[in-house]
Design a protein around this motif. Structure first.
Motif, PDB file in Angstrom:
ATOM      1  N   UNK A  64       0.408   9.063   3.794  1.00  0.00           N
ATOM      2  CA  UNK A  64       0.313   8.653   2.394  1.00  0.00           C
ATOM      3  C   UNK A  64       1.552   7.887   1.930  1.00  0.00           C
ATOM      4  N   UNK A  65       2.723   8.265   2.462  1.00  0.00           N
ATOM      5  CA  UNK A  65       3.955   7.736   1.879  1.00  0.00           C
ATOM      6  C   UNK A  65       4.709   6.768   2.776  1.00  0.00           C
ATOM      7  N   UNK A  66       4.492   6.817   4.113  1.00  0.00           N
ATOM      8  CA  UNK A  66       5.384   6.060   4.998  1.00  0.00           C
ATOM      9  C   UNK A  66       4.655   5.222   6.039  1.00  0.00           C
ATOM     10  N   UNK A 113      10.767  -3.564  12.858  1.00  0.00           N
ATOM     11  CA  UNK A 113       9.384  -3.439  12.388  1.00  0.00           C
ATOM     12  C   UNK A 113       9.244  -2.543  11.163  1.00  0.00           C
ATOM     13  N   UNK A 114      10.120  -1.540  11.038  1.00  0.00           N
ATOM     14  CA  UNK A 114       9.946  -0.547   9.974  1.00  0.00           C
ATOM     15  C   UNK A 114      10.095  -1.181   8.589  1.00  0.00           C
ATOM     16  N   UNK A 170       2.153   4.175  -0.689  1.00  0.00           N
ATOM     17  CA  UNK A 170       3.474   4.593  -0.253  1.00  0.00           C
ATOM     18  C   UNK A 170       4.538   3.523  -0.310  1.00  0.00           C
ATOM     19  N   UNK A 171       5.683   3.870   0.281  1.00  0.00           N
ATOM     20  CA  UNK A 171       6.868   3.008   0.226  1.00  0.00           C
ATOM     21  C   UNK A 171       6.616   1.596   0.749  1.00  0.00           C
ATOM     22  N   UNK A 172       5.994   1.472   1.905  1.00  0.00           N
ATOM     23  CA  UNK A 172       5.907   0.157   2.536  1.00  0.00           C
ATOM     24  C   UNK A 172       4.910  -0.769   1.836  1.00  0.00           C
ATOM     25  N   UNK A 173       3.917  -0.184   1.184  1.00  0.00           N
ATOM     26  CA  UNK A 173       3.020  -1.015   0.361  1.00  0.00           C
ATOM     27  C   UNK A 173       3.818  -1.646  -0.778  1.00  0.00           C
ATOM     28  N   UNK A 174       4.703  -0.861  -1.378  1.00  0.00           N
ATOM     29  CA  UNK A 174       5.532  -1.378  -2.472  1.00  0.00           C
ATOM     30  C   UNK A 174       6.638  -2.284  -1.952  1.00  0.00           C
TER      31      UNK A 174
END
Length: 378
Positions: free
Chosen positions: A199-201, A280-281, A215-219
């Motif tokens: 959900x978040x990462x 990549x992260x 999550x974070x990567x969508x934002x």
């Protein structure tokens, strides 16, 4: 982030590196030494024993498939007992875990996707793994650490999500990397719950079929690639805060053992190797070195708590780990203004030669770190 994904080019280029980084390549034949043999193929997961005595259990994994795989021991509700990611084709890994009596599943995930190919195993007997007072002290110390990291993360996440909800791109960018440090330090514990990490990462190429990207990567993508925050992104902000508040509340109930601490330290180095060194992260923000440092700090915390036990059993190993942690930290310090700052060089400014140095330093630490769990349980 547990669900590490590879493009075709990346997979081809990194399989050899993963072998060194994950400590998977073993020349010796593990058969006959009492370990549970797990043979992972592209279409099967063969387990040599379906009844295992409780206590310290060792899995000897061999990947005979054509894809990079993961192997998990799972509770019935999919919480993770232990795992090993990024096991390259033709390589082996050994996993030591403390497992109580009960029903579990061993899962192989060819291509590191989906729920995996699973085998049910029964862990029998009332015997528990022997725990010394030093082990209890290490577990208590780590439990305090992971709770503190979660508690300290929530205000930073709120600052980030408040900025997103307000549509303030620049404020959100400034708060983004700092909001992730506590999570990255303790990620194996967060991943052990099974449902929070996706959900978040999760990154976009790590989504399962039908999964909504949150999550974070969508934002991160909205902030650095799109450079705007629309209604959809603003709506995701309170969801991220809620999911991480859930994480904070559940950390105190996590299953933590000396072996899960040791294996978690190794998992954090694997995270560095497969997501941070490659860039990549944090592919949009290029804040990879912040995550990199946080992963190393989390691994080092587990090690420092377990070091008194490991030193008694294998002083040469802890001497090697001391040396390699110091070397990697010294190298990381060259990419920030001072040792107390998390203002690291943007990773897109780090050239191939310097990335190779970072990768080599991670490899040098990962090899002895892969032996920590075994040293703790001698």
């Amino acid at each position: 982030m547990r669900a590490v994904r590879f493009s075709v080019v990346t997979a081809a280029a990194t399989v050899a590196a993963l072998t060194a980084v994950t400590g998977c390549a073993e020349k010796s034949d593990a058969k006959g030494d009492g370990a549970v043999q797990v043979v992972a193929k592209d279409d099967s997961c063969e387990v040599s024993k379906t009844s295992i005595p409780a206590g310290h259990v060792e899995l000897a994994v061999e990947n005979k498939g054509s894809k990079v795989t993961e192997v998990y021991v799972l509770f019935p509700d999919d919480r993770i007992v232990t795992e090993r990611e990024n096991i390259g084709p033709g390589t082996r890994a050994r996993i030591t875990a403390e497992i109580k009596a009960g029903t579990y599943e061993i899962a192989c995930k060819p291509g590191m996707k989906g729920k995996g190919i699973r085998q049910t195993v029964e862990v029998t007997g009332g015997r528990s793994a022997a725990r010394s007072p030093e082990m209890d002290t290490a577990v208590a110390g780590y439990r305090t650490y992971v709770q503190a990291q979660a508690d300290e993360t929530l205000p930073k996440v709120k600052a980030f999500t408040d900025a997103v909800a307000a549509g303030d791109v620049e404020a959100a960018k400034k708060a983004y990397a700092g909001s992730r440090i506590g999570w990255e330090r303790t990620e194996p514990v967060a991943e052990s719950f099974g449902d929070i990490d996706p959900k978040v990462d999760v990154r976009e190429d790590g989504l399962e079929d039908g999964q909504k990207w949150t999550g974070w990567h969508r934002l991160e993508k909205a902030l650095w690639q799109d450079e705007k925050l629309g209604a959809e992104e603003k709506a995701l902000a309170p969801l991220l805060l809620a999911d991480l508040t859930d994480w904070q509340k559940r950390v105190g109930r996590a299953e933590i053992t000396p072996t899960s601490m040791a294996n978690g330290a190794k998992e954090l180095l694997d995270e560095v190797a497969t997501g941070k060194v490659t860039g990549e992260e944090e592919r949009y923000s290029h804040t990879d070195l912040v995550d990199f440092k946080a992963n190393v700090e989390g691994a080092e915390k587990s090690y420092e708590l377990l070091k008194p036990i490991a030193t008694k059993n294998d002083a040469a190993l802890t001497a090697s780990l001391d040396k390699q942690f110091a070397s990697l930290n010294t190298l990381l310090d060259t990419y920030r203004a001072d040792r107390t700052s998390y203002d690291f060089t943007s990773y897109d400014k780090v050239g191939k030669a310097d990335r190779k140095k970072l990768s080599d330093a991670v490899n040098a630490l990962a090899e002895p770190l892969s032996k920590l769990a075994a040293a703790v349980t001698k």
